[in-house]
Design an enzyme around this catalytic site. Structure first.
Site, short mmCIF file in Angstrom:
data_model
loop_
_atom_site.label_atom_id
_atom_site.label_comp_id
_atom_site.label_asym_id
_atom_site.label_seq_id
_atom_site.Cartn_x
_atom_site.Cartn_y
_atom_site.Cartn_z
N ALA A 249 0.82 -1.21 0.00
CA ALA A 249 0.00 0.00 0.00
C ALA A 249 0.85 1.26 0.00
O ALA A 249 0.40 2.32 -0.39
CB ALA A 249 -0.93 0.00 1.21
N LYS A 250 2.08 1.15 0.44
CA LYS A 250 2.95 2.32 0.52
C LYS A 250 3.79 2.52 -0.73
O LYS A 250 4.59 3.44 -0.80
CB LYS A 250 3.87 2.19 1.74
CG LYS A 250 3.10 2.14 3.06
CD LYS A 250 4.05 2.04 4.23
CE LYS A 250 3.27 1.98 5.54
NZ LYS A 250 4.15 1.88 6.72
#
Length: 315
Positions: A249-250
């Site tokens: 997600a990052k």
């Protein structure tokens, strides 16, 4: 009969971690000829991305992951969209409040952090009980949240099908936790506990990042009168991470959604086969349909425990 559920939050397209969890949940149910429920967890309205719910459903279907009950269906446990189930969550709050198990709290996160003892890395800040014994009709600094008055000695133990026996002293390690936020949004712990019990889910398969939430949900189910035999079994699968071990997600410099891989020309069988092998659902790495994975499914005790790194060809 086994009943599993996949409960995505429509905050974006279906990512690898979501597809991984959906596949495991679906394959477990289909292997045992059970039922699959699709539930949209859209209760946190500010985070919802318009159109993502429909895209998630489309991507699941493209992967071959169907469901027996879900949105736009008139099943026994409808509706299957959390934003349409507010009366059920309010009824649960009223039942707990009638027993003196709820109180208002107008502490900010900063105030709680200052008062609470510093947690170890990765642990949550324990609520110190600041508002526990204050008058309920006092003047509030801000719209108050509603917290569960966790009874002393609230120890919950359960057996996770991957991680084994887990025990948590909820009153000591978490304290009184939020059931409804100050902005009126029902908390994750409450809605999941209510919905899993109401929808008669027998097996919850989800990411290991939610393992620490399980004791709170079991405690809530017990306090709301769910019989012990109706509390689900739990299987917490590991996270999918990037090439250097960071959460996907990052990262924004490689695909992390099913839709992006599909646009590249990757087939659903390639995605399903790779995820199934990475998760430990099957023994060999090859392209497979979801049905083939269900047929060859290994027992959950054999599934992967540690985070799985995406293959280089998906970067």
């Amino acid at each position: 009969m086994i009943r599993t559920r996949f409960a995505p939050s429509p905050t974006g397209d279906l990512h690898f971690g979501g597809a991984w969890t959906a596949l495991a949940s679906w394959a477990l149910a289909c292997h045992e000829r059970g039922h699959v429920t699709l539930r949209l967890e859209d209760i946190d309205a500010p985070r919802i991305v318009a159109g993502s719910a429909a895209r998630i459903e489309t991507d699941l279907a493209w992967l071959g992951l169907d469901w027996d009950e879900g949105p736009n269906m008139d099943g026994l446990h409808a509706p299957y969209i959390q934003s349409m189930r507010a009366t059920k969550y309010e009824a649960a709050l009223e039942a707990l409040n009638a027993r003196g198990l709820i109180y208002p709290c107008d502490c900010s996160r900063a105030e709680i952090a200052r008062e609470a003892s510093a947690p170890h890395a990765g642990e949550e800040v324990m609520y110190p009980g600041t508002c526990r014994n204050l008058p309920k009709n006092r003047a509030f600094k801000r719209p108050p949240a509603l917290r569960l008055r966790v009874p002393e000695g609230s120890t919950v133990s359960f057996v996770d099908r991957i991680h084994g026996r887990v025990e948590q002293h909820v009153d000591v390690s978490v304290g009184d936790f939020v059931l409804r936020r100050g902005d009126g949004i029902y908390a994750y712990q409450l809605v999941v506990a209510v919905d899993d019990a109401a929808m008669e889910i027998t097996d919850v398969v989800r990411g290991a990042d939610l393992l620490g939430s399980t004791a709170r949900q079991i405690l809530l189910m017990r306090m709301l009168g769910t019989p012990p035999e109706a509390i689900p079994r739990y299987t917490h699968v590991p996270l999918v991470v990037g090439p250097t071990g960071e959460r996907l997600a990052k990262r924004h410099d490689h695909p992390n959604t099913v839709r992006e891989l599909r646009a590249r020309g990757v087939t659903p069988e390639e995605i399903v086969g790779t995820l199934a092998f990475g998760l430990g659902l099957v023994e060999n790495l090859r392209s497979r349909s979801a049905t083939e994975v269900a047929r060859a499914l290994r027992p959950p005790s054999s599934w992967r425990r540690n985070p799985w790194r995406i293959p280089h060809e998906w970067e």
